[in-house]
Design a protein around this motif. Structure first.
Motif, PDB file in Angstrom:
ATOM      1  N   GLY A  35       0.870  -1.235   0.122  1.00  0.00           N
ATOM      2  CA  GLY A  35       0.169  -0.032   0.035  1.00  0.00           C
ATOM      3  C   GLY A  35       0.667   1.476  -0.115  1.00  0.00           C
ATOM      4  O   GLY A  35       1.910   1.294   0.590  1.00  0.00           O
ATOM      5  N   TRP A  36       0.338   2.356  -0.388  1.00  0.00           N
ATOM      6  CA  TRP A  36       0.864   3.597  -0.542  1.00  0.00           C
ATOM      7  C   TRP A  36       1.302   4.238   0.706  1.00  0.00           C
ATOM      8  O   TRP A  36       2.497   4.632   1.026  1.00  0.00           O
ATOM      9  N   ASN A  37       0.413   3.927   1.664  1.00  0.00           N
ATOM     10  CA  ASN A  37       0.671   4.480   2.965  1.00  0.00           C
ATOM     11  C   ASN A  37       1.833   3.761   3.693  1.00  0.00           C
ATOM     12  O   ASN A  37       2.774   4.304   4.443  1.00  0.00           O
ATOM     13  N   THR A  38       1.973   2.569   3.458  1.00  0.00           N
ATOM     14  CA  THR A  38       3.504   1.745   3.824  1.00  0.00           C
ATOM     15  C   THR A  38       4.479   2.204   3.242  1.00  0.00           C
ATOM     16  O   THR A  38       5.750   2.438   3.737  1.00  0.00           O
ATOM     17  N   GLN A  43       9.493   5.523   3.706  1.00  0.00           N
ATOM     18  CA  GLN A  43      10.259   6.253   3.137  1.00  0.00           C
ATOM     19  C   GLN A  43      10.627   7.520   4.255  1.00  0.00           C
ATOM     20  O   GLN A  43      12.096   8.009   4.104  1.00  0.00           O
ATOM     21  N   TYR A  44       9.937   7.672   5.311  1.00  0.00           N
ATOM     22  CA  TYR A  44      10.209   8.745   6.283  1.00  0.00           C
ATOM     23  C   TYR A  44      10.530   8.198   7.617  1.00  0.00           C
ATOM     24  O   TYR A  44      11.458   8.929   7.981  1.00  0.00           O
ATOM     25  N   MET A  86       9.889  14.195  10.563  1.00  0.00           N
ATOM     26  CA  MET A  86       8.861  14.228  11.172  1.00  0.00           C
ATOM     27  C   MET A  86       7.582  15.044  10.967  1.00  0.00           C
ATOM     28  O   MET A  86       6.513  14.697  10.885  1.00  0.00           O
ATOM     29  N   LYS A  87       7.738  16.050  10.050  1.00  0.00           N
ATOM     30  CA  LYS A  87       6.566  16.883   9.346  1.00  0.00           C
ATOM     31  C   LYS A  87       6.017  15.971   8.542  1.00  0.00           C
ATOM     32  O   LYS A  87       5.017  15.911   8.143  1.00  0.00           O
ATOM     33  N   THR A  92       1.634  12.589   6.566  1.00  0.00           N
ATOM     34  CA  THR A  92       0.994  11.330   6.059  1.00  0.00           C
ATOM     35  C   THR A  92       0.112  10.739   6.627  1.00  0.00           C
ATOM     36  O   THR A  92      -1.099  10.340   6.210  1.00  0.00           O
ATOM     37  N   LEU A  93      -0.061  10.937   8.072  1.00  0.00           N
ATOM     38  CA  LEU A  93      -0.827  10.349   9.046  1.00  0.00           C
ATOM     39  C   LEU A  93      -1.985  11.350   8.882  1.00  0.00           C
ATOM     40  O   LEU A  93      -3.129  10.802   9.030  1.00  0.00           O
TER      41      LEU A  93
END
Length: 255
Positions: A35-38, A43-44, A86-87, A92-93
């Motif tokens: 999934g893109w969320n993963t 990535q961050y 962190m930003k 993302t969340l």
């Protein structure tokens, strides 16, 4: 429909698609998907944690005999690097509307290799006990730090503005500036989020005066310029109020 035709959505009623007996639907094994969320979280989160390993100067990373007192710019660089990722994690969340779609596992590995690998490179050099601070010291660090913080705030404001624009289901209009000064860049470029992102990394490269950060900033700049041109093309094809002769893709009046 040809073999290279458009892909169907993950949840699709074939009766709504196959409206003609001449229409053919082909199946294809896309392999392992994530999934893109993963993808965005990996990535961050990776760079955030990897950089701290070098900043803490663990015994397994640097020789204890060469430990020295950190220069102030090293602490500022850690603050800026951590703040940046962190930003992105919080966006993302809580800000971005991440697609429910998937991408091949290979794409996740490529993204992680790029971001994690460069974080190891720049983290090792900036936090090395023998790191040499910038040539002009405070005259170089302080303006770069201010520029970095401005670009981070601008990127956050633009992303929030884009998220609100999508929530209103008003995709057929170009995002416009508001009373927030950081959004005024919408009048000059189509993708100000990339403008601020590029500015932040260029400021960090000047502040640390290291080759790894400069190379990373250069590669990100090229990639974001390409993304911005593609997005600009979509705006010009589909959005009526996007056509302004002075509005460029990402760099005002230039590109």
């Amino acid at each position: 429909m040809s073999v290279n035709g458009p892909l169907l959505r993950d949840h699709c009623d074939l009766r709504s698609v196959a409206t003609s007996p001449l229409l053919s639907v082909y199946s294809e094994d896309l392999g392992r998907q994530v999934g893109w969320n993963t993808v965005f979280l990996a990535q961050y989160v990776g760079p955030l944690l990897i950089y701290l390993v070098f900043y803490l100067r663990l015994a397994s990373v640097y020789d204890d005999a060469t430990k020295r007192r950190r220069h102030q710019v090293v602490d500022l660089a850690c603050f800026c690097h951590s703040l940046h990722y962190m930003k992105h994690l919080l966006e993302t969340l809580f800000v971005h509307s991440v697609s429910d779609g998937c991408t091949p596992l290979g794409s996740l590995l490529k993204v992680c290799a790029f971001y994690w690998g460069f974080t190891c490179w720049l983290g090792y050099y900036i936090n090395h006990p023998l790191y040499t601070p910038p040539y002009y010291s405070g005259k170089q660090v302080i303006p770069s730090l201010v520029c970095f913080l401005i670009c981070e705030c601008g990127n956050l404001c633009i992303n929030i503005s884009l998220a609100r624009h999508k929530q209103t289901r008003n995709e057929l209009t170009h995002p416009t500036s508001t009373s927030n000064p950081f959004t005024w860049l919408f009048t000059l470029v189509h993708c100000p989020q990339y403008t601020y992102e590029i500015g932040a990394w260029l400021a960090l490269s000047i502040m640390t005066q290291t080759v790894p950060v400069a190379v990373f900033a250069g590669l990100l700049t090229v990639q974001m310029l390409l993304w911005a041109r593609r997005r600009q093309g979509r705006y010009l094809r589909k959005v009526k109020n996007a056509r302004r002769f002075w509005r460029t893709a990402v760099i005002p009046f230039l590109f």
